[in-house]
Design an enzyme around this catalytic site. Structure first.
Site, PDB file in Angstrom:
ATOM      1  N   TYR A  15      13.634  14.350   4.492  1.00 15.78           N
ATOM      2  CA  TYR A  15      12.505  14.007   3.619  1.00 15.78           C
ATOM      3  C   TYR A  15      11.153  14.433   4.185  1.00 15.78           C
ATOM      4  O   TYR A  15      10.144  14.368   3.481  1.00 15.78           O
ATOM      5  CB  TYR A  15      12.477  12.505   3.333  1.00 15.78           C
ATOM      6  CG  TYR A  15      13.700  12.012   2.615  1.00 15.78           C
ATOM      7  CD1 TYR A  15      13.933  12.361   1.289  1.00 15.78           C
ATOM      8  CD2 TYR A  15      14.635  11.211   3.253  1.00 15.78           C
ATOM      9  CE1 TYR A  15      15.062  11.920   0.621  1.00 15.78           C
ATOM     10  CE2 TYR A  15      15.767  10.757   2.592  1.00 15.78           C
ATOM     11  CZ  TYR A  15      15.979  11.120   1.282  1.00 15.78           C
ATOM     12  OH  TYR A  15      17.097  10.681   0.621  1.00 15.78           O
ATOM     13  N   HIS A  20       7.084  13.629  -1.926  1.00 17.27           N
ATOM     14  CA  HIS A  20       7.234  12.169  -1.968  1.00 17.27           C
ATOM     15  C   HIS A  20       6.772  11.521  -0.666  1.00 17.27           C
ATOM     16  O   HIS A  20       6.537  10.327  -0.625  1.00 17.27           O
ATOM     17  CB  HIS A  20       8.712  11.839  -2.232  1.00 17.27           C
ATOM     18  CG  HIS A  20       8.942  10.756  -3.234  1.00 17.27           C
ATOM     19  ND1 HIS A  20       8.046  10.393  -4.222  1.00 17.27           N
ATOM     20  CD2 HIS A  20      10.007   9.924  -3.399  1.00 17.27           C
ATOM     21  CE1 HIS A  20       8.554   9.401  -4.951  1.00 17.27           C
ATOM     22  NE2 HIS A  20       9.729   9.101  -4.464  1.00 17.27           N
ATOM     23  N   TYR A  64      12.959   2.862   2.840  1.00 17.71           N
ATOM     24  CA  TYR A  64      13.076   3.865   1.793  1.00 17.71           C
ATOM     25  C   TYR A  64      12.152   3.475   0.640  1.00 17.71           C
ATOM     26  O   TYR A  64      11.779   2.316   0.465  1.00 17.71           O
ATOM     27  CB  TYR A  64      14.516   4.104   1.316  1.00 17.71           C
ATOM     28  CG  TYR A  64      15.331   4.853   2.336  1.00 17.71           C
ATOM     29  CD1 TYR A  64      15.209   6.232   2.479  1.00 17.71           C
ATOM     30  CD2 TYR A  64      16.187   4.168   3.190  1.00 17.71           C
ATOM     31  CE1 TYR A  64      15.935   6.915   3.448  1.00 17.71           C
ATOM     32  CE2 TYR A  64      16.914   4.850   4.153  1.00 17.71           C
ATOM     33  CZ  TYR A  64      16.782   6.219   4.278  1.00 17.71           C
ATOM     34  OH  TYR A  64      17.483   6.887   5.241  1.00 17.71           O
ATOM     35  N   ASN A  66      12.234   3.080  -2.586  1.00 14.56           N
ATOM     36  CA  ASN A  66      12.529   2.129  -3.660  1.00 14.56           C
ATOM     37  C   ASN A  66      12.482   0.667  -3.231  1.00 14.56           C
ATOM     38  O   ASN A  66      12.595  -0.222  -4.063  1.00 14.56           O
ATOM     39  CB  ASN A  66      13.888   2.443  -4.284  1.00 14.56           C
ATOM     40  CG  ASN A  66      13.884   3.800  -4.958  1.00 14.56           C
ATOM     41  OD1 ASN A  66      12.855   4.473  -5.038  1.00 14.56           O
ATOM     42  ND2 ASN A  66      15.034   4.217  -5.437  1.00 14.56           N
ATOM     43  N   ASP A  91       2.224   9.616  -3.651  1.00 15.99           N
ATOM     44  CA  ASP A  91       2.250  10.868  -4.411  1.00 15.99           C
ATOM     45  C   ASP A  91       2.165  10.537  -5.899  1.00 15.99           C
ATOM     46  O   ASP A  91       2.635   9.496  -6.329  1.00 15.99           O
ATOM     47  CB  ASP A  91       3.533  11.654  -4.114  1.00 15.99           C
ATOM     48  CG  ASP A  91       4.798  10.896  -4.508  1.00 15.99           C
ATOM     49  OD1 ASP A  91       5.043   9.813  -3.952  1.00 15.99           O
ATOM     50  OD2 ASP A  91       5.551  11.380  -5.371  1.00 15.99           O
ATOM     51  N   ASN A 112       8.677   4.624  -8.238  1.00 21.55           N
ATOM     52  CA  ASN A 112       9.572   3.560  -7.773  1.00 21.55           C
ATOM     53  C   ASN A 112       9.015   2.772  -6.594  1.00 21.55           C
ATOM     54  O   ASN A 112       9.257   1.568  -6.477  1.00 21.55           O
ATOM     55  CB  ASN A 112      10.952   4.122  -7.431  1.00 21.55           C
ATOM     56  CG  ASN A 112      11.705   4.547  -8.671  1.00 21.55           C
ATOM     57  OD1 ASN A 112      11.464   4.032  -9.767  1.00 21.55           O
ATOM     58  ND2 ASN A 112      12.603   5.492  -8.531  1.00 21.55           N
TER      59      ASN A 112
END
Length: 187
Positions: A15, A20, A64, A66, A91, A112
């Protein structure tokens, strides 16, 4: 005065440097410029610094994206930071690439990470610095787009945009959301 500065992103090398993860990228650069070091603490990577006699606590949630609200809620309580002194860097596909907007509150707008923070806190009355990543993706391919790296046309602009984001974070802590919005949002 205490401030909780939250950079949203996902942990793991797959990532790193994705759209993101711009929240992580901004806080990594901020910590580097201030010679602050991140430590792996409960629910987040954590660093501290001061700016104009204000304590800035930087967190990059390790939950993470979410589940970002878990880290935000925990560190707000742990550090006793009032919600008006919380700033989330996120973002935003609704803004063209390179557009930076500070807002004192707002909706999750389908994000999210923001949605989980809102659900955990029970409201959306926290400031956010929205970093425009654009929306150059085919219908239904939003997830692939935000989890992809910035393209070669965007990469040269990133250092200046990240520096400007850091200026906005420091301004938020020094003079508050309203003056920061007046000073930076229309540039």
């Amino acid at each position: 005065m205490k401030y909780l500065i939250v950079g949203l992103g996902n942990i793991g090398p797959e990532y790193a440097d994705t759209r993101h993860n711009i929240g992580f990228m901004v806080l990594d650069e901020m910590a580097k410029q201030e010679n602050a070091k991140f430590y792996n603490m409960r629910l987040a990577y954590y660093a501290e610094m001061t700016h104009k006699a204000r304590a800035l606590y930087l967190i990059k949630p390790t939950t993470y994206m979410n589940l970002s609200g878990k880290a935000v809620s925990y560190w707000m309580q742990q550090l006793k930071v009032p919600v008006e002194n919380v700033l989330v860097i996120v973002d935003d596909i609704a803004l063209p690439f390179g557009t930076l907007r500070l807002k004192p509150k707002g909706s999750a707008a389908g994000h999210n990470g923001l949605r989980h923070i809102e659900a955990t806190l029970g409201h959306s009355n926290y400031a956010r610095l929205r970093f425009g990543v654009g929306d150059d993706f085919p219908k239904g391919k939003q997830v692939n787009y935000v989890l992809d790296a910035f393209n070669k046309d965007e990469q040269p602009a990133l250092p200046e945009l990240i520096d400007r984001s850091i200026e906005m974070i420091k301004s938020f802590a020094a003079v508050g959301a309203e003056l920061t919005m007046t000073r930076y949002n229309n540039k």
